[in-house]
Write a protein that holds these residues in place. Structure first.
Motif, mmCIF file in Angstrom:
data_model
loop_
_atom_site.group_PDB
_atom_site.id
_atom_site.type_symbol
_atom_site.label_atom_id
_atom_site.label_comp_id
_atom_site.label_asym_id
_atom_site.label_seq_id
_atom_site.Cartn_x
_atom_site.Cartn_y
_atom_site.Cartn_z
ATOM 1 N N THR A 121 0.005 -3.796 0.628
ATOM 2 C CA THR A 121 1.141 -4.222 1.443
ATOM 3 C C THR A 121 2.482 -3.951 0.766
ATOM 4 O O THR A 121 3.449 -3.546 1.409
ATOM 5 C CB THR A 121 1.025 -5.722 1.789
ATOM 6 N N GLY A 122 2.561 -4.155 -0.534
ATOM 7 C CA GLY A 122 3.833 -3.981 -1.233
ATOM 8 C C GLY A 122 4.215 -2.542 -1.501
ATOM 9 O O GLY A 122 5.327 -2.269 -1.967
ATOM 10 N N ALA A 123 3.315 -1.606 -1.202
ATOM 11 C CA ALA A 123 3.598 -0.191 -1.465
ATOM 12 C C ALA A 123 4.431 0.411 -0.343
ATOM 13 O O ALA A 123 4.330 0.008 0.813
ATOM 14 C CB ALA A 123 2.295 0.584 -1.612
ATOM 15 N N ALA A 124 5.234 1.385 -0.691
ATOM 16 C CA ALA A 124 6.011 2.086 0.330
ATOM 17 C C ALA A 124 5.131 3.064 1.098
ATOM 18 O O ALA A 124 5.353 3.328 2.277
ATOM 19 C CB ALA A 124 7.172 2.837 -0.319
ATOM 20 N N ARG A 125 4.099 3.573 0.414
ATOM 21 C CA ARG A 125 3.238 4.600 1.011
ATOM 22 C C ARG A 125 1.787 4.293 0.662
ATOM 23 O O ARG A 125 1.459 4.033 -0.488
ATOM 24 C CB ARG A 125 3.625 5.979 0.473
ATOM 25 N N VAL A 126 0.914 4.334 1.671
ATOM 26 C CA VAL A 126 -0.519 4.128 1.453
ATOM 27 C C VAL A 126 -1.245 5.378 1.933
ATOM 28 O O VAL A 126 -1.107 5.780 3.091
ATOM 29 C CB VAL A 126 -1.047 2.889 2.198
ATOM 30 N N VAL A 127 -2.003 5.989 1.036
ATOM 31 C CA VAL A 127 -2.694 7.241 1.346
ATOM 32 C C VAL A 127 -4.198 7.008 1.294
ATOM 33 O O VAL A 127 -4.734 6.574 0.268
ATOM 34 C CB VAL A 127 -2.301 8.349 0.350
ATOM 35 N N PHE A 128 -4.877 7.291 2.388
ATOM 36 C CA PHE A 128 -6.335 7.181 2.454
ATOM 37 C C PHE A 128 -6.922 8.585 2.297
ATOM 38 O O PHE A 128 -6.591 9.489 3.071
ATOM 39 C CB PHE A 128 -6.774 6.580 3.791
ATOM 40 N N ILE A 129 -7.793 8.754 1.307
ATOM 41 C CA ILE A 129 -8.377 10.067 1.029
ATOM 42 C C ILE A 129 -9.897 9.984 1.101
ATOM 43 O O ILE A 129 -10.525 9.221 0.360
ATOM 44 C CB ILE A 129 -7.943 10.586 -0.360
ATOM 45 N N GLY A 130 -10.477 10.758 2.018
ATOM 46 C CA GLY A 130 -11.930 10.828 2.116
ATOM 47 C C GLY A 130 -12.589 9.567 2.631
ATOM 48 O O GLY A 130 -13.770 9.334 2.375
ATOM 49 N N THR A 131 -11.844 8.760 3.368
ATOM 50 C CA THR A 131 -12.399 7.528 3.940
ATOM 51 C C THR A 131 -12.715 7.773 5.413
ATOM 52 O O THR A 131 -11.805 7.980 6.209
ATOM 53 C CB THR A 131 -11.397 6.362 3.817
ATOM 54 N N PRO A 132 -13.984 7.766 5.808
ATOM 55 C CA PRO A 132 -14.337 8.031 7.210
ATOM 56 C C PRO A 132 -13.624 7.073 8.164
ATOM 57 O O PRO A 132 -13.424 5.897 7.847
ATOM 58 C CB PRO A 132 -15.857 7.806 7.239
ATOM 59 N N CYS A 133 -13.238 7.582 9.311
ATOM 60 C CA CYS A 133 -12.513 6.770 10.296
ATOM 61 C C CYS A 133 -13.498 5.884 11.060
ATOM 62 O O CYS A 133 -14.142 6.322 12.017
ATOM 63 C CB CYS A 133 -11.736 7.668 11.248
ATOM 64 N N THR A 134 -13.607 4.665 10.626
ATOM 65 C CA THR A 134 -14.479 3.667 11.237
ATOM 66 C C THR A 134 -13.619 2.551 11.822
ATOM 67 O O THR A 134 -12.421 2.466 11.531
ATOM 68 C CB THR A 134 -15.426 3.073 10.187
#
Length: 213
Positions: free
Chosen positions: A35-48
């Motif tokens: 939550t405190g991050a300006a940017r959250v990057v999801f890598i290789g996480t299947p869209c569930t």
């Protein structure tokens, strides 16, 4: 929350969270950490559905969310595959223009979806799975690379039948994973925390070799 924090490492200054999004607790843990991050990057996480729920909450909280994944399904054959395809389409609409979600038929290695050092940016948190192939993609995104990383990632993404041989990374990580305790479904924490620590050791080794070369 403390249980999840065992599956967190730092790659060259950037927090990396490991989650398979198997429960509501996984969602809550990632949201609390990111939550405190300006940017959250999801890598290789299947869209569930659970990943979608996590992303929805982060977007609602004004986090800038990017997804790079190659687990979409072009021609779904069962309920789960149809679910992933539907969620993949929704994630593309929900997140930033930097999101890329493809299938393994069109993109074998997740590392090919990121540029070297692309997400080595202050106030960024990366979320990925506790798997070697997604670790490699995350390393590349954060600028910790070695010659042949993309090729190794593609080998690890392929099915065992399709693999022509073992990659350098696979051999090295297999050597490291000898130290892993046996997996216990009733008590997975020891196995997973040890695996995360070994991943951190591998990243540090690559990082040191890169700077020494």
């Amino acid at each position: 929350m403390e249980e999840f924090l065992m599956y967190k490492i730092v790659i060259d200054g950037t927090p990396v969270l490991f989650s398979d999004f198997l429960s509501e607790d996984d969602c809550a843990s990632v949201i609390a950490e990111a939550t405190g991050a300006a940017r959250v990057v999801f890598i290789g996480t299947p869209c569930t559905p659970l990943l979608v729920k996590t992303i929805e909450e982060l977007v609602f909280r004004d986090n800038y969310v990017v997804v790079r994944d190659n687990n979409d399904i072009l021609s779904p054959r069962d309920k789960r595959e149809r679910e992933i395809k539907t969620c993949s389409e929704y994630v593309r609409k929900l997140t930033s223009s930097g999101t890329i979600v493809r299938s393994r038929e069109t993109c074998l290695g997740c590392a090919s979806l990121v540029r070297e050092g692309e997400f080595k940016i202050e106030q960024t948190v990366v979320v990925t799975q506790l798997e070697v192939r997604t670790l490699l993609a995350t390393m590349k995104a954060l600028g910790v690379v070695y010659d042949g990383l993309d090729e190794d990632d593609a080998i690890l993404e392929a099915t065992r039948r399709e693999r022509a041989g073992k990659s350098f990374t696979e051999l090295l990580v297999q050597h490291l994973l000898v130290e892993l305790p046996l997996f216990d479904w009733q008590n997975p924490e020891r196995y997973e925390s040890t695996k995360a620590a070994l991943f951190a050791q591998f990243v540090a080794t690559v990082h040191d070799l890169t700077y020494l070369s």
